[in-house]
Scaffold this motif. Structure first.
Motif, PDB file in Angstrom:
ATOM      1  N   THR A  10       0.847  -1.199   0.000  1.00  0.00           N
ATOM      2  CA  THR A  10       0.000   0.000   0.000  1.00  0.00           C
ATOM      3  C   THR A  10       0.881   1.246   0.000  1.00  0.00           C
ATOM      4  O   THR A  10       2.109   1.177   0.108  1.00  0.00           O
ATOM      5  N   ASP A  11       0.239   2.413  -0.076  1.00  0.00           N
ATOM      6  CA  ASP A  11       0.971   3.677  -0.082  1.00  0.00           C
ATOM      7  C   ASP A  11       1.743   3.892   1.213  1.00  0.00           C
ATOM      8  O   ASP A  11       2.708   4.676   1.251  1.00  0.00           O
ATOM      9  N   LEU A  12       1.347   3.194   2.287  1.00  0.00           N
ATOM     10  CA  LEU A  12       2.010   3.372   3.571  1.00  0.00           C
ATOM     11  C   LEU A  12       3.214   2.451   3.738  1.00  0.00           C
ATOM     12  O   LEU A  12       3.879   2.468   4.777  1.00  0.00           O
ATOM     13  N   GLY A  13       3.488   1.658   2.724  1.00  0.00           N
ATOM     14  CA  GLY A  13       4.522   0.629   2.835  1.00  0.00           C
ATOM     15  C   GLY A  13       5.893   1.141   3.226  1.00  0.00           C
ATOM     16  O   GLY A  13       6.688   0.423   3.826  1.00  0.00           O
ATOM     17  N   GLU A  14       6.211   2.402   2.912  1.00  0.00           N
ATOM     18  CA  GLU A  14       7.529   2.968   3.216  1.00  0.00           C
ATOM     19  C   GLU A  14       7.509   3.885   4.439  1.00  0.00           C
ATOM     20  O   GLU A  14       8.552   4.443   4.805  1.00  0.00           O
ATOM     21  N   ALA A  15       6.346   4.061   5.066  1.00  0.00           N
ATOM     22  CA  ALA A  15       6.242   4.993   6.203  1.00  0.00           C
ATOM     23  C   ALA A  15       7.015   4.460   7.408  1.00  0.00           C
ATOM     24  O   ALA A  15       7.036   3.260   7.673  1.00  0.00           O
ATOM     25  N   LYS A  16       7.674   5.366   8.140  1.00  0.00           N
ATOM     26  CA  LYS A  16       8.428   5.004   9.343  1.00  0.00           C
ATOM     27  C   LYS A  16       7.593   5.163  10.602  1.00  0.00           C
ATOM     28  O   LYS A  16       7.850   4.521  11.623  1.00  0.00           O
ATOM     29  N   ARG A  17       6.600   6.040  10.555  1.00  0.00           N
ATOM     30  CA  ARG A  17       5.683   6.254  11.687  1.00  0.00           C
ATOM     31  C   ARG A  17       4.418   6.895  11.152  1.00  0.00           C
ATOM     32  O   ARG A  17       4.391   7.403  10.028  1.00  0.00           O
ATOM     33  N   ILE A  18       3.370   6.882  11.980  1.00  0.00           N
ATOM     34  CA  ILE A  18       2.086   7.448  11.561  1.00  0.00           C
ATOM     35  C   ILE A  18       1.371   7.967  12.795  1.00  0.00           C
ATOM     36  O   ILE A  18       1.563   7.444  13.901  1.00  0.00           O
ATOM     37  N   THR A  19       0.582   9.016  12.646  1.00  0.00           N
ATOM     38  CA  THR A  19      -0.137   9.590  13.795  1.00  0.00           C
ATOM     39  C   THR A  19      -1.503   8.928  13.946  1.00  0.00           C
ATOM     40  O   THR A  19      -2.031   8.324  13.011  1.00  0.00           O
ATOM     41  N   TRP A  20      -2.067   9.064  15.148  1.00  0.00           N
ATOM     42  CA  TRP A  20      -3.401   8.514  15.395  1.00  0.00           C
ATOM     43  C   TRP A  20      -4.447   9.171  14.490  1.00  0.00           C
ATOM     44  O   TRP A  20      -5.374   8.497  14.025  1.00  0.00           O
ATOM     45  N   ASN A  21      -4.303  10.468  14.235  1.00  0.00           N
ATOM     46  CA  ASN A  21      -5.261  11.146  13.355  1.00  0.00           C
ATOM     47  C   ASN A  21      -5.195  10.582  11.945  1.00  0.00           C
ATOM     48  O   ASN A  21      -6.227  10.377  11.298  1.00  0.00           O
ATOM     49  N   ASP A  22      -3.991  10.304  11.464  1.00  0.00           N
ATOM     50  CA  ASP A  22      -3.865   9.717  10.122  1.00  0.00           C
ATOM     51  C   ASP A  22      -4.438   8.299  10.099  1.00  0.00           C
ATOM     52  O   ASP A  22      -5.078   7.891   9.124  1.00  0.00           O
TER      53      ASP A  22
END
Length: 293
Positions: free
Chosen positions: A172-184
């Protein structure tokens, strides 16, 4: 007397003569006769009867408290005598919240390795069910949340702090994310545990604190089911990091959730009782040692 008290505890738990008789391995008439004999011995009415079970009398509620205590003491005495003759042996009954199941082997494996005469059964149950099972002497120890709901007068041993991550498909588009916020996270298509599970109530509380509304499009009381749906690439889910790490594979990505980095304490609980049965006492000692280490 002890056998009759055990039947009485089972009837109070099942709230149905037929189910209680089946759980005790006796006929319904035999169960009814045993309860009637117990009432005659104690000189009080314990059970409200009509065409079916209607609950306990006030005296019955008080006797239930004593029954749990006496049955537990009788079992402890029997186990102590057996331990003197044969060494530590027996069957340890453990219940854990689903999100803590991956942590259970860190406690049970060294205990069984040190005590080859011991067998263990592990049940997956909600936090509320664990407390009920402890109260009714159906399990020996539970592994559950310690902070979010009252655990009553129980021995508590903190084990670890549960922190959370997003589990999503690696492509998915998040495959490279290192962290994410609760709102996201709240804006993603999510599959989550059902609201009767305390983990879900904790997550809802965290999301409410950051003013993030979430409406999962799929709910289940099975973690395996949630992971299977994440595998499709159509959903993501929120899981404790330790559990997600143990179940993730090459097609799934775990992403720490921040702002805030939230967590909940998980620990072992056992009914507060002295003396403990030798098996429970030995397990508590080992768990304390592991927790301190």
């Amino acid at each position: 007397m002890i056998e009759k008290l055990e039947m009485f505890i089972t009837l109070a738990r099942e709230r149905h003569f037929g189910r209680a008789a089946e759980a005790c391995g006796v006929s319904q008439p035999a169960l009814s006769a045993a309860i009637k004999q117990l009432e005659e011995q104690l000189g009080v009415l314990l059970v409200l009867r009509g065409s079916r079970y209607q609950g306990l009398t006030p005296e019955g509620q008080r006797v239930l408290e004593w029954a749990r205590r006496l049955v537990a003491d009788a079992r402890t005495m029997q186990q102590e005598l057996k331990t003197i003759r044969e060494g530590l042996s027996g069957h340890l009954r453990v219940a854990a919240i689903p999100t803590a199941l991956s942590h259970v082997p860190t406690l049970t494996a060294p205990f069984v390795a040190s005590n080859p005469g011991v067998t263990v059964s592990v049940l997956s149950r909600s936090s509320a069910e664990i407390l009920s099972l402890l109260e009714n002497l159906e399990i020996d120890v539970g592994i559950t949340y310690l902070e979010n709901e009252p655990v009553g007068k129980a021995t508590q041993i903190p084990l670890y702090r549960e922190t959370y991550c997003l589990v999503t498909h690696a492509e998915t588009d998040l495959g490279e994310a290192k962290r994410i916020t609760w709102n996201d996270v709240s804006r993603l298509p999510l599959c989550l545990l059902t609201k009767d599970m305390q983990n879900r109530r904790i997550l809802d509380g965290i999301l409410a604190e950051v003013s993030a509304d979430v409406a999962p499009t799929l709910e289940s009381d099975s973690i395996v089911t949630l992971f299977a749906h994440v595998q499709t690439g159509l959903w993501s889910t929120i899981m404790p990091e330790s559990l997600a790490t143990s179940l993730a594979n090459e097609t799934l990505k775990t992403i720490p959730i921040v702002d805030p980095v939230a967590g909940s304490e998980v620990g072992l609980v056992a009914t507060h009782r002295e003396p403990y049965a030798p098996l429970i006492s030995a397990f508590l000692r080992q768990v304390r040692h592991l927790a301190e280490a």
